[in-house]
Structures are given as structure tokens and as C-alpha cells.
Design a protein around this motif. Structure first.
Motif, PDB file in Angstrom:
ATOM      1  N   VAL A   1       0.835  -1.208   0.000  1.00  0.00           N
ATOM      2  CA  VAL A   1       0.000   0.000   0.000  1.00  0.00           C
ATOM      3  C   VAL A   1       0.866   1.253   0.000  1.00  0.00           C
ATOM      4  CG1 VAL A   1      -1.679   1.330   1.320  1.00  0.00           C
ATOM      5  CG2 VAL A   1      -1.958  -1.144   1.099  1.00  0.00           C
ATOM      6  N   ASN A   2       1.887   1.274   0.854  1.00  0.00           N
ATOM      7  CA  ASN A   2       2.765   2.448   0.926  1.00  0.00           C
ATOM      8  C   ASN A   2       3.587   2.615  -0.349  1.00  0.00           C
ATOM      9  OD1 ASN A   2       1.884   3.135   3.488  1.00  0.00           O
ATOM     10  ND2 ASN A   2       3.515   2.008   4.527  1.00  0.00           N
ATOM     11  N   LEU A   3       4.001   1.495  -0.943  1.00  0.00           N
ATOM     12  CA  LEU A   3       4.774   1.582  -2.181  1.00  0.00           C
ATOM     13  C   LEU A   3       3.902   2.094  -3.326  1.00  0.00           C
ATOM     14  CD1 LEU A   3       7.433   1.156  -3.600  1.00  0.00           C
ATOM     15  CD2 LEU A   3       6.869  -1.269  -3.878  1.00  0.00           C
ATOM     16  N   LEU A   4       2.658   1.614  -3.392  1.00  0.00           N
ATOM     17  CA  LEU A   4       1.728   2.122  -4.398  1.00  0.00           C
ATOM     18  C   LEU A   4       1.494   3.627  -4.213  1.00  0.00           C
ATOM     19  CD1 LEU A   4      -0.989  -0.691  -4.549  1.00  0.00           C
ATOM     20  CD2 LEU A   4       0.461   0.051  -6.433  1.00  0.00           C
ATOM     21  N   ALA A   5       1.236   4.027  -2.967  1.00  0.00           N
ATOM     22  CA  ALA A   5       0.988   5.438  -2.688  1.00  0.00           C
ATOM     23  C   ALA A   5       2.213   6.287  -3.018  1.00  0.00           C
ATOM     24  CB  ALA A   5       0.592   5.617  -1.225  1.00  0.00           C
ATOM     25  N   GLY A   6       3.386   5.789  -2.634  1.00  0.00           N
ATOM     26  CA  GLY A   6       4.615   6.526  -2.923  1.00  0.00           C
ATOM     27  C   GLY A   6       4.849   6.678  -4.413  1.00  0.00           C
ATOM     28  N   GLY A   7       4.607   5.607  -5.175  1.00  0.00           N
ATOM     29  CA  GLY A   7       4.766   5.678  -6.620  1.00  0.00           C
ATOM     30  C   GLY A   7       3.824   6.685  -7.253  1.00  0.00           C
ATOM     31  N   LEU A   8       2.566   6.704  -6.785  1.00  0.00           N
ATOM     32  CA  LEU A   8       1.600   7.654  -7.324  1.00  0.00           C
ATOM     33  C   LEU A   8       1.981   9.094  -6.976  1.00  0.00           C
ATOM     34  CD1 LEU A   8      -1.732   5.720  -6.593  1.00  0.00           C
ATOM     35  CD2 LEU A   8      -0.676   6.118  -8.832  1.00  0.00           C
ATOM     36  N   ILE A   9       2.538   9.306  -5.778  1.00  0.00           N
ATOM     37  CA  ILE A   9       2.974  10.653  -5.382  1.00  0.00           C
ATOM     38  C   ILE A   9       4.127  11.124  -6.266  1.00  0.00           C
ATOM     39  CG2 ILE A   9       4.100  11.968  -3.539  1.00  0.00           C
ATOM     40  CD1 ILE A   9       2.426  10.278  -1.551  1.00  0.00           C
ATOM     41  N   VAL A  10       5.097  10.235  -6.517  1.00  0.00           N
ATOM     42  CA  VAL A  10       6.224  10.599  -7.393  1.00  0.00           C
ATOM     43  C   VAL A  10       5.717  10.926  -8.800  1.00  0.00           C
ATOM     44  CG1 VAL A  10       8.325   9.732  -8.492  1.00  0.00           C
ATOM     45  CG2 VAL A  10       7.917   9.294  -6.067  1.00  0.00           C
ATOM     46  N   ALA A  11       4.793  10.092  -9.320  1.00  0.00           N
ATOM     47  CA  ALA A  11       4.249  10.349 -10.650  1.00  0.00           C
ATOM     48  C   ALA A  11       3.481  11.672 -10.677  1.00  0.00           C
ATOM     49  CB  ALA A  11       3.342   9.197 -11.077  1.00  0.00           C
ATOM     50  N   ALA A  12       2.719  11.951  -9.609  1.00  0.00           N
ATOM     51  CA  ALA A  12       1.987  13.221  -9.539  1.00  0.00           C
ATOM     52  C   ALA A  12       2.946  14.410  -9.547  1.00  0.00           C
ATOM     53  CB  ALA A  12       1.117  13.247  -8.286  1.00  0.00           C
ATOM     54  N   ALA A  13       4.085  14.258  -8.861  1.00  0.00           N
ATOM     55  CA  ALA A  13       5.097  15.315  -8.885  1.00  0.00           C
ATOM     56  C   ALA A  13       5.617  15.527 -10.304  1.00  0.00           C
ATOM     57  CB  ALA A  13       6.249  14.955  -7.939  1.00  0.00           C
ATOM     58  N   GLY A  14       5.723  14.439 -11.065  1.00  0.00           N
ATOM     59  CA  GLY A  14       6.144  14.560 -12.457  1.00  0.00           C
ATOM     60  C   GLY A  14       5.151  15.356 -13.283  1.00  0.00           C
ATOM     61  N   PHE A  15       3.845  15.123 -13.066  1.00  0.00           N
ATOM     62  CA  PHE A  15       2.828  15.879 -13.801  1.00  0.00           C
ATOM     63  C   PHE A  15       2.853  17.361 -13.414  1.00  0.00           C
ATOM     64  CE2 PHE A  15       0.820  11.665 -14.486  1.00  0.00           C
ATOM     65  CZ  PHE A  15       0.635  11.755 -15.851  1.00  0.00           C
ATOM     66  N   VAL A  16       3.043  17.624 -12.138  1.00  0.00           N
ATOM     67  CA  VAL A  16       3.157  19.024 -11.696  1.00  0.00           C
ATOM     68  C   VAL A  16       4.365  19.669 -12.362  1.00  0.00           C
ATOM     69  CG1 VAL A  16       3.581  20.534  -9.719  1.00  0.00           C
ATOM     70  CG2 VAL A  16       1.977  18.621  -9.510  1.00  0.00           C
ATOM     71  N   GLY A  17       5.485  18.939 -12.403  1.00  0.00           N
ATOM     72  CA  GLY A  17       6.679  19.460 -13.051  1.00  0.00           C
ATOM     73  C   GLY A  17       6.459  19.733 -14.525  1.00  0.00           C
ATOM     74  N   LEU A  18       5.733  18.834 -15.213  1.00  0.00           N
ATOM     75  CA  LEU A  18       5.441  19.048 -16.630  1.00  0.00           C
ATOM     76  C   LEU A  18       4.581  20.290 -16.838  1.00  0.00           C
ATOM     77  CD1 LEU A  18       4.692  15.395 -17.827  1.00  0.00           C
ATOM     78  CD2 LEU A  18       6.668  16.785 -18.439  1.00  0.00           C
ATOM     79  N   ALA A  19       3.617  20.510 -15.916  1.00  0.00           N
ATOM     80  CA  ALA A  19       2.745  21.670 -16.047  1.00  0.00           C
ATOM     81  C   ALA A  19       3.489  22.983 -15.816  1.00  0.00           C
ATOM     82  CB  ALA A  19       1.579  21.549 -15.064  1.00  0.00           C
ATOM     83  N   LEU A  20       4.496  22.960 -14.940  1.00  0.00           N
ATOM     84  CA  LEU A  20       5.201  24.185 -14.574  1.00  0.00           C
ATOM     85  C   LEU A  20       6.539  24.349 -15.283  1.00  0.00           C
ATOM     86  CD1 LEU A  20       4.590  24.107 -10.701  1.00  0.00           C
ATOM     87  CD2 LEU A  20       3.247  25.303 -12.454  1.00  0.00           C
ATOM     88  N   ALA A  21       6.969  23.327 -16.041  1.00  0.00           N
ATOM     89  CA  ALA A  21       8.304  23.340 -16.652  1.00  0.00           C
ATOM     90  C   ALA A  21       8.447  24.498 -17.627  1.00  0.00           C
ATOM     91  CB  ALA A  21       8.569  22.018 -17.363  1.00  0.00           C
ATOM     92  N   ASP A  22       9.613  25.084 -17.616  1.00  0.00           N
ATOM     93  CA  ASP A  22       9.930  26.190 -18.523  1.00  0.00           C
ATOM     94  C   ASP A  22      11.151  25.793 -19.344  1.00  0.00           C
ATOM     95  OD1 ASP A  22      10.129  28.587 -19.818  1.00  0.00           O
ATOM     96  OD2 ASP A  22      11.087  29.651 -18.158  1.00  0.00           O
ATOM     97  N   GLY A  23      10.913  25.286 -20.535  1.00  0.00           N
ATOM     98  CA  GLY A  23      12.019  24.906 -21.387  1.00  0.00           C
ATOM     99  C   GLY A  23      12.148  23.416 -21.572  1.00  0.00           C
ATOM    100  N   PHE A  24      12.953  23.029 -22.551  1.00  0.00           N
ATOM    101  CA  PHE A  24      13.097  21.635 -22.977  1.00  0.00           C
ATOM    102  C   PHE A  24      13.585  20.741 -21.847  1.00  0.00           C
ATOM    103  CE2 PHE A  24      15.675  18.184 -24.697  1.00  0.00           C
ATOM    104  CZ  PHE A  24      14.796  17.601 -25.596  1.00  0.00           C
TER     105      PHE A  24
END
Length: 416
Positions: free
Chosen positions: A339-362
Motif C-alpha cells: 500500500v505504501n509503495l503504491l501510494a509513494g509511486g503515485l505521489i512521485v508520478a503526480a510530482a512529475g505531472f506538476v513538473g510538466l505543467a510548470l516546466a519552462d524549457g526543454f
């Protein structure tokens, strides 16, 4: 009353050298299966110049493989439970190799479309058969987690190798050579499979119900075709109509399963809360992951101005990180609860989506995309949960359910 959990210290549960070598053999067709989804894109200019397909024929050359894989997964999973998973795998490998040669030497667009459709049917035997064999070969939970992770990493490896090997082959030998790349792998599987892979089947299984198979095929093909049309031209009447037909056929399929003594899919499987939850998380994870990959491909080419080949090369770091994540998942699973590994993986992936939304440049986009590796333990653990939630005699059907969820999640991600 709950049954006791397996004693992981029991030596009888540990895999032998034969099973570990068998794991390597099972990974090879999965690698080819993944390559065939990606390698054709690089061959399109060359085969278009030679075969001169119409716009409609070119779309069918590209899409028909995925359609046939999606439609036949449930059928092949159920067939493996009945006549033997190794037998279905080896029959599929023989057909895949033979039809690959036919595709390589196609003389017309119609011939290539037929060959790609046949490749999809043969390809549908590979994923459910290999996954269900792994579930039976590795009875120790930690070893099974490792085996499933390696199984998933073989698909990532295929995604990495496909564009690189395909580009080199096309440049040296022409477009037909991309189909021949998988033939030696299938020959190796046919030679070593009977020696290294054990056979598993349900001894009490009845005959495959033809009406159920046809309903399953029609339902999945209609729904996936509707999603594909929606991705190409929006949610018009044809796309919505096809998806509605798919849903109606699926309901008829489920109604028939409830009445059969030996159904293609045992509806009792869905009484498992863990299986239902894992299926939903698995499909949603693939939905977001595929959607992100399509977005990245468009960004690399339309915003960054890269050529398709350069865009493929810049996608390689993500594929490599995903493969590394697959190798790391078993070690993490020994130290962190699922359960914790699943939750942790989803949190890391969510951080990736936030980064994609806010990224400035290639490079901001590129680095943020690497965080999508959080999906790796999610897909690995949910896949294992789905397969192990079913009794051993239904592992083929459960594996097909897992693969169908992945295919539908991917199609939804592309359409979105």
C-alpha cells in the motif's frame, strides 16, 4: 476463515535454476511484442514509397496490429487455461515468426494489412501466456514480484530497442527487415520453451464457448475502434456509436458468462475487492502514463522542433529510467508495504505531472518526465495482485484481464 499466508522460508516454494532461465526465455517474446508496437513508425516513409498505400490503408497498416491484440487477449487467455499456457505460447510464437516473414516480403498494402492483423492475433497469445506461466512458476511472493517486474521491464526494453534497432535495419536492409528482427527470438523460444517451460492448464476446464469468444472480440474491437476514431477526429457520431456498441456487446458478454457453467471469464473473480481495485488502479495508471507519453512526443516534435527520430532518441532516457524502476521494485517491495509503495509511486508520478505543467524549457520537461517512473511499482504491483487474486487454474484469464485493462487504459490515454 482465511487461509494462512505462504511460508516464504519454505524451500519448496523457491524457484530452481530452470525457472530463472525460463524467466529469461519468457522475457524475449515480450520484448519483441513491444518492439512491434513502435518499430513500424520508422518504416512508414520507406514502405509508403514502395507499396503506395492510400491514406486509409496506411492507417490500417499502423492500427490493425493493436486492434487485433486488444480483441484477442481475453480469448487467448481463456484458451491457455483450457489447452495449456505453454502450448498456446508456442503456437503463437510459431505463427508470429511465420507471419513476420510474410509481412517482411509483402508486395501490396492489402497483403501487409493482412499480415499485420495476423501478427496481432499471434501477439495476443504472448502477454497472457507468459504472465500466467510466471504466476505458476514462481510461488514465493518475493520471487514472483521480481519475476513480474522483469516481465514488465522487458516491455520497456522493447520500447528502447525498437526505434534504435529499427532505424539501423531500415537504413541497411530496407523496411521489411524490421519484421524479420523478431524471427530469431521466436525460433529460440520454440527450441528452448518445451525444455525449460512447464505446462499448466485447468484439468477440469470445458470447451471454449465460441459465442463468448465472438462477443468478447466484437465488444473490445468496437470500443477500441471508437476510442481510436475519437483520438483522430474527436467524439463524433461514429466514435460514440462504436463505443456504445462496444459497451452493449460487453453487457451481453457478461450476461452470457453468468449463465455458463464454464465461462470464458469467471465472474466470481470480480468478487475479490483486491482484484477490482488493482484493475482500476492499473488501467488509470496506464491511462495517465500513455497520455503523458503522447504529450511528450508532441512537445518534442511540435514545440522543440525535433525530427521523429531525434524525438525517439530523447524519449530513451525515460524508457531507461522505467526499466531501472522495474529492477528496483522487488527490492523496494521487500522493505515497504504494498500500500505504501503504491501510494509513494503515485505521489512521485503526480510530482512529475506538476513538473510538466510548470516546466519552462526543454530540459525542464525532460527532467520532469523522468519522475513518471513512479508508475513503475504501481503497474508491477497491481499486475501481480490481479494474477494472484485468481485461482491457479484461472491465471490465464486473470492475465488477459490485466492486459486488456492496460490496452484500454492506453487507448483512453491516447484518445484524451
Amino acid at each position: 476463515m482465511h487461509s494462512a499466508a505462504p511460508d516464504t522460508s519454505d524451500p519448496s516454494l523457491k524457484a530452481t535454476r530452470r525457472e530463472w532461465i525460463g524467466l529469461a526465455i519468457l522475457a524475449l517474446p515480450c520484448l519483441v511484442y513491444a518492439m512491434d508496437f513502435t518499430v513500424l513508425n520508422l518504416a512508414i516513409p520507406a514502405l509508403t514509397a514502395e507499396l503506395r498505400p492510400s491514406a486509409s490503408q496506411l492507417l490500417w497498416i499502423i492500427d490493425v496490429y493493436g486492434f487485433m491484440v486488444s480483441g484477442f487477449l481475453m480469448i487467448m487467455g481463456g484458451l491457455g487455461d483450457r489447452i495449456g499456457r505453454r502450448k498456446v505460447l508456442l503456437l503463437g510464437a510459431a505463427a508470429f515468426g511465420a507471419v513476420s516473414i510474410l509481412a517482411a516480403f509483402s508486395k501490396s498494402a492489402q497483403m501487409l494489412i493482412f499480415a499485420r492483423a495476423a501478427l496481432g492475433i499471434a501477439g495476443a497469445t504472448l502477454a497472457p501466456s507468459t504472465l500466467s506461466l510466471l504466476a505458476n512458476m514462481f510461488r514465493d511472493p518475493s520471487e514472483r514480484t521480481f519475476a513480474v517486474s522483469m516481465w514488465i521491464s522487458s516491455f520497456s526494453a522493447g520500447a528502447i530497442i525498437g526505434p534504435l534497432v529499427g532505424g539501423a535495419l531500415i537504413q541497411s536492409f530496407g523496411w521489411g527487415s524490421v519484421f524479420l528482427a523478431g524471427v530469431p527470438v521466436m525460433v529460440l523460444l520454440l527450441v528452448l520453451g518445451p525444455v525449460l517451460l512447464p505446462e499448466y492448464r485447468d484439468p477440469d476446464a470445458g470447451r471454449l464457448d465460441l459465442a463468448s469468444a465472438l462477443l468478447s472480440l466484437a465488444a473490445v474491437l468496437s470500443f477500441v475502434y471508437g476510442l481510436k476514431r475519437a483520438a483522430e477526429a474527436g467524439f463524433g457520431a461514429d466514435a460514440i456509436g462504436a463505443m456504445a456498441a462496444g459497451v452493449a456487446l460487453a453487457l451481453l458478454f457478461l450476461r452470457r458468462q453468468a449463465r455458463l457453467e464454464d465461462p470464458l471469464i469467471d465472474l466470481a473473480l470480480f468478487r475479490s475487492r483486491s482484484l477490482n481495485t488493482a484493475l482500476c488502479i492499473n488501467m488509470l495508471g496506464v491511462f495517465f502514463m500513455f497520455g503523458a507519453f503522447i504529450l511528450l512526443a508532441q512537445y518534442f516534435q511540435l514545440v522543440a522542433g525535433l525530427t521523429p527520430l531525434d524525438a525517439g532518441l530523447w524519449s530513451t532516457p525515460s524508457a531507461i529510467v522505467f526499466m531501472i524502476g522495474s529492477f528496483a521494485t522487488p527490492a523496494l517491495a521487500r522493505r515497504i508495504t504494498p500500500v505504501n509503495l503504491l501510494a509513494g509511486g503515485l505521489i512521485v508520478a503526480a510530482a512529475g505531472f506538476v513538473g510538466l505543467a510548470l516546466a519552462d524549457g526543454f530540459y525542464g520537461v525532460l527532467l520532469s518526465s523522468l519522475l513518471l517512473v513512479g508508475f513503475t511499482p504501481v503497474i508491477a504491483l497491481t499486475t501481480e495482485i490481479i494474477v494472484t487474486s485468481a485461482p491457479p487454474e484461472r491465471a490465464g484469464a486473470a492475465s488477459a484481464l490485466s492486459e486488456t485493462a492496460i490496452e484500454l487504459g492506453g487507448a483512453l490515454g491516447i484518445a484524451a
